[in-house]
Motif scaffolding. Sequence first.
Motif, PDB file in Angstrom:
ATOM      1  N   THR A   1      39.080  14.918  11.735  1.00  6.92           N
ATOM      2  CA  THR A   1      39.494  15.425  10.426  1.00  6.92           C
ATOM      3  C   THR A   1      41.002  15.677  10.433  1.00  6.92           C
ATOM      4  N   HIS A   2      41.465  16.288  11.493  1.00 10.55           N
ATOM      5  CA  HIS A   2      42.884  16.601  11.612  1.00 10.55           C
ATOM      6  C   HIS A   2      43.725  15.319  11.569  1.00 10.55           C
ATOM      7  N   TYR A   3      43.238  14.294  12.246  1.00  9.84           N
ATOM      8  CA  TYR A   3      43.947  13.016  12.319  1.00  9.84           C
ATOM      9  C   TYR A   3      44.040  12.358  10.933  1.00  9.84           C
ATOM     10  N   ILE A   4      42.918  12.367  10.217  1.00 15.45           N
ATOM     11  CA  ILE A   4      42.908  11.771   8.874  1.00 15.45           C
ATOM     12  C   ILE A   4      43.758  12.609   7.917  1.00 15.45           C
ATOM     13  N   ILE A   5      43.684  13.929   8.055  1.00 11.67           N
ATOM     14  CA  ILE A   5      44.482  14.808   7.189  1.00 11.67           C
ATOM     15  C   ILE A   5      45.958  14.450   7.288  1.00 11.67           C
TER      16      ILE A   5
ATOM     17  N   LEU B   1      39.237  23.024   3.712  1.00 11.96           N
ATOM     18  CA  LEU B   1      40.065  21.816   3.796  1.00 11.96           C
ATOM     19  C   LEU B   1      40.961  21.702   2.565  1.00 11.96           C
ATOM     20  N   ALA B   2      40.380  22.030   1.414  1.00 11.61           N
ATOM     21  CA  ALA B   2      41.120  21.927   0.157  1.00 11.61           C
ATOM     22  C   ALA B   2      42.291  22.906   0.135  1.00 11.61           C
TER      23      ALA B   2
ATOM     24  N   ILE C   1      50.521   9.800   3.126  1.00 12.36           N
ATOM     25  CA  ILE C   1      50.386   8.936   1.951  1.00 12.36           C
ATOM     26  C   ILE C   1      50.726   9.721   0.678  1.00 12.36           C
ATOM     27  N   ARG C   2      50.243  10.955   0.618  1.00 13.28           N
ATOM     28  CA  ARG C   2      50.531  11.767  -0.547  1.00 13.28           C
ATOM     29  C   ARG C   2      52.026  12.061  -0.646  1.00 13.28           C
ATOM     30  N   GLY C   3      52.612  12.303   0.522  1.00 14.54           N
ATOM     31  CA  GLY C   3      54.047  12.557   0.539  1.00 14.54           C
ATOM     32  C   GLY C   3      54.835  11.355   0.023  1.00 14.54           C
ATOM     33  N   PHE C   4      54.410  10.175   0.455  1.00 10.42           N
ATOM     34  CA  PHE C   4      55.104   8.946   0.050  1.00 10.42           C
ATOM     35  C   PHE C   4      54.929   8.668  -1.440  1.00 10.42           C
ATOM     36  N   THR C   5      53.680   8.793  -1.893  1.00  9.39           N
ATOM     37  CA  THR C   5      53.344   8.253  -3.206  1.00  9.39           C
ATOM     38  C   THR C   5      53.263   9.316  -4.304  1.00  9.39           C
ATOM     39  N   GLY C   6      53.066  10.574  -3.915  1.00 13.47           N
ATOM     40  CA  GLY C   6      52.840  11.608  -4.920  1.00 13.47           C
ATOM     41  C   GLY C   6      51.475  11.476  -5.581  1.00 13.47           C
ATOM     42  N   ALA C   7      50.568  10.758  -4.929  1.00  9.64           N
ATOM     43  CA  ALA C   7      49.246  10.509  -5.501  1.00  9.64           C
ATOM     44  C   ALA C   7      48.419  11.792  -5.558  1.00  9.64           C
ATOM     45  N   LYS C   8      47.501  11.820  -6.508  1.00  6.61           N
ATOM     46  CA  LYS C   8      46.557  12.934  -6.596  1.00  6.61           C
ATOM     47  C   LYS C   8      45.474  12.715  -5.548  1.00  6.61           C
ATOM     48  N   LEU C   9      45.063  13.794  -4.911  1.00  9.16           N
ATOM     49  CA  LEU C   9      44.064  13.694  -3.850  1.00  9.16           C
ATOM     50  C   LEU C   9      42.767  14.359  -4.277  1.00  9.16           C
TER      51      LEU C   9
END
Lengths: 129, 129
Positions: free
Chosen positions: A4-8, A59-60, A14-22
């Motif tokens: 989980t930590h690795y995927i987080i 997690l959220a 990715i969120r940092g790069f794209t600003g995408a909503k998670l």
Amino acid sequence: MEDTHYIIKKVQAIRGFTGAKLSLIHVVEPLPGYSYAYLGIEDIEGQLIKESHEALAKLAAQLNVSLEDQWIEVGPTKLKILGVAENIGVDLIVCGSHGRHGLSLLLGSTANAILHGAKCDVLTVRLPE
Amino acid sequence: MEDTHYIIKKVQAIRGFTGAKLSLIHVVEPLPGYSYAYLGIEDIEGQLIKESHEALAKLAAQLNVSLEDQWIEVGPTKLKILGVAENIGVDLIVCGSHGRHGLSLLLGSTANAILHGAKCDVLTVRLPE
């Protein structure tokens, strides 16, 4: 947990790069009826759902994901993930893959099913061994 | 060609976000010996390799990828892609998936094979229908 930590970390990048909503999803697979009698626990499913809510909320909080972007679903994992992804119109599903068997990597059956059914891009994160 | 254009846009976005180095690979699958006699062309493989170099060079120019990051390999697609990925230590393989069959998406056999053998992350780009 290490997975989980690795995927987080990847998701945060990715969120940092794209600003995408998670959005986060956790699926509780329903148990067959007889397991209740066998295990002697009355409401395993209810218990699992309660625990999922707690784990996902944790997690959220870590990922700063609001309540309306947290999904707890009960049903077949593949269908529920694909269903939510389609309903809310996600652009990318991120899932982990792990498990080395002999010379070749065996994808988790969920990752595999998601990949074959997804109508959007799928990032399969190779989990460290 | 439309597929290529679609993936190029994604790859350019990822490169824009991450500043990652991009390598391009094209694999020419060897033909069985009898096909030469049958097709009456002497050096199909050589012809295919030549054409691949031209196509890849064109794509590389478009994407600003230098010659040392362009790979033309001859052999089984899956093994060659995985081999180069491992040798040069890529972090992410990007490949397309397409083909709708009935209700569920059929992954290309190459995308599928890459995904199961990859030691790094794999982004499967869902190509538009």
